[in-house]
Design an enzyme around this catalytic site. Structure first.
Site, PDB file in Angstrom:
ATOM      1  N   ASN A   8       0.884  -1.169   0.000  1.00 27.88           N
ATOM      2  CA  ASN A   8       0.000   0.000   0.000  1.00 27.88           C
ATOM      3  C   ASN A   8       0.925   1.223   0.000  1.00 27.88           C
ATOM      4  O   ASN A   8       1.444   1.614   1.035  1.00 27.88           O
ATOM      5  CB  ASN A   8      -0.880  -0.042   1.252  1.00 27.88           C
ATOM      6  N   ARG A  89      -2.532  -2.109  -3.499  1.00 24.91           N
ATOM      7  CA  ARG A  89      -3.670  -1.208  -3.393  1.00 24.91           C
ATOM      8  C   ARG A  89      -3.461  -0.097  -4.418  1.00 24.91           C
ATOM      9  O   ARG A  89      -2.443   0.590  -4.407  1.00 24.91           O
ATOM     10  CB  ARG A  89      -3.733  -0.619  -1.997  1.00 24.91           C
ATOM     11  N   HIS A 177     -12.652   3.966  -1.160  1.00 24.26           N
ATOM     12  CA  HIS A 177     -12.757   3.093   0.025  1.00 24.26           C
ATOM     13  C   HIS A 177     -13.454   1.774  -0.306  1.00 24.26           C
ATOM     14  O   HIS A 177     -13.996   1.097   0.575  1.00 24.26           O
ATOM     15  CB  HIS A 177     -13.518   3.774   1.191  1.00 24.26           C
ATOM     16  N   ARG A 237      -9.347  17.123   5.005  1.00 24.07           N
ATOM     17  CA  ARG A 237     -10.056  17.450   3.752  1.00 24.07           C
ATOM     18  C   ARG A 237     -11.410  18.076   4.058  1.00 24.07           C
ATOM     19  O   ARG A 237     -12.083  17.678   5.001  1.00 24.07           O
ATOM     20  CB  ARG A 237     -10.253  16.188   2.914  1.00 24.07           C
ATOM     21  N   GLU A 375      -8.561  -3.693   4.854  1.00 22.37           N
ATOM     22  CA  GLU A 375      -8.389  -3.587   3.396  1.00 22.37           C
ATOM     23  C   GLU A 375      -7.249  -4.469   2.897  1.00 22.37           C
ATOM     24  O   GLU A 375      -7.319  -5.027   1.803  1.00 22.37           O
ATOM     25  CB  GLU A 375      -8.131  -2.118   3.028  1.00 22.37           C
TER      26      GLU A 375
END
Ligand code: ADP
Length: 389
Positions: A8, A89, A177, A237, A375
């Protein structure tokens, strides 16, 4: 031991997880990261089996290519590891990839063509893929996408009301996601088959945050769109802001595109509102009213998006909280629970304090779960399937 490596890659770190393959199952044996890729790089490895924690300093910037080479070499030199494949990923699969894909030259070119859609993330995701293709061309690689899971959404849910010529440039709602939502959909099936077969909204609340409406485990609508900026306020964000406000900043406030990008990605959200921290733990521990305001705004936006997603999926049978805030913040779950009372949710506060996993009251029409996401495990499982084991 037959093993799978999951990578990742971010802008400044390369995270990895090593899984042992046991029949059709995988088990995490080691994880860690090469940190500070652009400064004094450092390798950190936690070995679950040996109970060891290794750190190695390099005193220079390794960058993505050398960091990948370092990991490959380390695992190649370890006689206890036989690496079968690497799963990556990758943030963006565009409209083309609705599922994981085995990497070849054509796939690498397709992933690079998607860089303009995710310039802050995609190049870093592709860098280790390129490195491994060069260093170990025979090692199978599989790309798993954050966007892929959302390709089941109805076309309307993926559209912006823009002219066809602009939509043809790829300006549409991709959603992100997805690996987390896919993992949660699978876990929910084991925990609550009834809800998993019905209408669920999953709240992925980490540093990045989004929500997804599932119908029988498939994505129907989500809060993130063209980029991972749309929807909920996040750690740094902004979440959704009227595009007119962006034009105002550009036109009237002397900001250029890079300055607005920095503002919306790095200086907004919990950090921007509280002016204290992007981290929920710090905000919850703070007595400053600005911290409370930031948390309240996040919960308010979650409440409104919940109404929107419940409308998209035609009702609500279950809610699932996941990722750092969703898995740990008793306060956020409790507040969201109150805001969802009109949908038929009643939170059992004692179960909430214990982190559930079931946190709805016995009489609640909507069931609410706390489910830790994974994940990396999702990527390992996809990788195993793609290489035909
Ligand atoms: P990322 O999106 O980077 O993977 P995480 O899923 O780890 O992020 O979530 C990070 C967020 O979770 C941070 O805001 C952090 O403060 C919050 N968090 C972690 N533990 C707790 C806790 N015990 N209580 C409240 N918030 C928490």
């Amino acid at each position: 031991m037959s093993s799978l490596l999951v990578l990742n890659a971010g802008s400044s770190s390369l995270k990895f997880s090593l899984y042992g393959v046991e029949g059709a199952a995988v088990r995490l044996v080691r994880h860690g990261q090469v940190e500070n890729l652009l400064g004094n790089s450092r390798l950190v490895i936690d070995d679950a089996d040996a109970g060891t924690h290794v750190t190695q300093e390099f005193g220079e910037a390794l960058g993505h290519h050398r960091a990948t080479a370092l990991l490959l070499q380390r695992f190649a030199e370890d006689p206890s590891i036989e690496l079968l494949a690497v799963g990556h990923r990758v943030v963006h699969g565009g409209t083309r990839y609705a599922a994981p894909v085995r990497v070849d030259d054509e796939v690498v070119a397709a992933l690079e063509a998607l860089v303009p859609l995710a310039p802050l993330h995609q190049p870093h995701n592709v860098a280790p893929i390129r490195a491994i293709s060069a260093l170990a061309p025979a090692l199978p690689q599989v790309a798993c996408f954050d966007t892929a899971f959302h390709r089941t959404q109805p076309e309307l849910a993926q559209m912006y009301a823009l002219p066809a010529a602009i939509r043809a440039k790829g300006v549409r709602r991709y959603g992100f996601h997805g690996l987390s939502y896919e993992f949660i959909a699978g876990r929910l099936k084991e925990l609550d088959a009834g809800a998993a077969g019905g209408r669920t909204v999953v709240l992925h609340l980490g540093n990045g945050a989004s929500m997804c409406a599932l119908q029988a485990g498939r994505s129907i609508a989500t809060t993130m769109g063209f980029t991972a900026l749309e929807g909920l306020p996040m750690g740094t964000r902004s979440g959704s802001v009227d595009p007119g406000a962006v034009m105002y900043l550009l036109d009237q406030c002397g900001m250029d595109v890079r300055a607005v990008e920095h503002l919306l990605y790095h200086e907004s959200g919990l950090k921007g509102v509280s002016e204290l921290s992007s981290d929920m733990r710090s905000l919850e521990a703070s007595g400053d009213p600005r911290a409370a305001l930031a948390i309240e705004l996040l919960c308010y936006r979650i409440g409104r998006e919940l109404g929107s997603l419940a409308a998209a999926v035609g009702g609500l049978d279950a809610l699932v909280f996941t990722a750092g805030i969703g898995e740990n913040s008793v306060r956020v779950r409790s507040r969201v629970g109150s805001l969802a009372a009109w949908l038929g949710l009643a939170v059992n506060e004692e179960a909430n304090r214990r982190h559930g996993p079931l946190i709805s009251a016995a009489h609640s029409r909507v069931r609410a779960w706390v489910i830790p996401t994974d994940e990396e495990l999702m990527i390992a499982q996809h990788t195993l399937v793609e290489i035909g084991i």
